[in-house]
Design a protein around this motif. Structure first.
Motif, PDB file in Angstrom:
ATOM      1  N   LEU A 281      24.883   0.038  39.060  1.00  0.00           N
ATOM      2  CA  LEU A 281      23.456  -0.141  38.831  1.00  0.00           C
ATOM      3  C   LEU A 281      23.085  -1.603  38.985  1.00  0.00           C
TER       4      LEU A 281
ATOM      5  N   ARG B 234      24.545   7.402  34.828  1.00  0.00           N
ATOM      6  CA  ARG B 234      25.122   6.194  35.431  1.00  0.00           C
ATOM      7  C   ARG B 234      25.221   5.057  34.420  1.00  0.00           C
TER       8      ARG B 234
ATOM      9  N   ASP C 168      28.673   3.322  33.338  1.00  0.00           N
ATOM     10  CA  ASP C 168      28.767   1.859  33.361  1.00  0.00           C
ATOM     11  C   ASP C 168      29.262   1.329  32.023  1.00  0.00           C
TER      12      ASP C 168
ATOM     13  N   LEU D 132      32.265   2.195  39.669  1.00  0.00           N
ATOM     14  CA  LEU D 132      31.045   1.385  39.673  1.00  0.00           C
ATOM     15  C   LEU D 132      30.789   0.721  41.013  1.00  0.00           C
TER      16      LEU D 132
ATOM     17  N   TYR E 176      28.835   3.647  42.481  1.00  0.00           N
ATOM     18  CA  TYR E 176      27.703   4.168  41.710  1.00  0.00           C
ATOM     19  C   TYR E 176      27.111   3.133  40.764  1.00  0.00           C
TER      20      TYR E 176
END
Length: 136
Positions: free
Chosen positions: A102, A14, A18, A97, A100
């Motif tokens: 962060l 991830r 990103d 994003l 998914y």
């Protein structure tokens, strides 16, 4: 607390996604800005290619300099909190994003993402010259 954090392999994947989305968005924004300046001045795609080349090397140098570790005698800042910039907030709304993404503390640092973006900018400039024949 450990239940809501992704596994290390999933976290690294991830983080890579990103950073890649950040780099692609950075390249797209830079190409748009360079085209807005270059085309009216009559330089066309050659101006865009040169802007990508020079800005790419500049960002490469700045990000590489910022990636240096902090010397032990200068480690006065105990809090390493990462703030989200407006560009990063806009990038976080891009797919994938939005689904998914962060938390800011789980992402790679800004200098690391800028380093990835600078490599993509230089790669785009290289492909423009060698792949598409855009040369001075």
């Amino acid at each position: 607390m450990a239940a809501d954090r992704p596994r290390p392999a999933a976290l690294r994947l991830r983080q890579a996604i990103d950073a890649l989305v950040y780099g692609v968005a950075f390249v797209a924004a830079l190409v748009a800005i360079a085209a807005i300046v270059s085309v009216p001045l009559g330089w066309g795609l050659v101006g865009v290619k040169f802007a990508l080349f020079f800005v790419g090397f500049f960002v490469f140098g700045i990000s590489a300099f910022q990636l240096r570790p902090t010397p032990p005698w200068k480690d006065d800042d105990p809090a390493d909190e990462r703030e989200e910039t407006r560009f990063q907030a806009a990038v976080q709304r891009l797919p994938p994003l939005g689904r998914y993404g962060l938390a800011p503390d789980d992402r790679l640092s800004s200098p690391a993402k800028l380093f990835v973006a600078s490599v993509l900018v230089l790669l785009t400039s290289f492909v423009m010259e060698t792949g598409f024949g855009i040369a001075a």
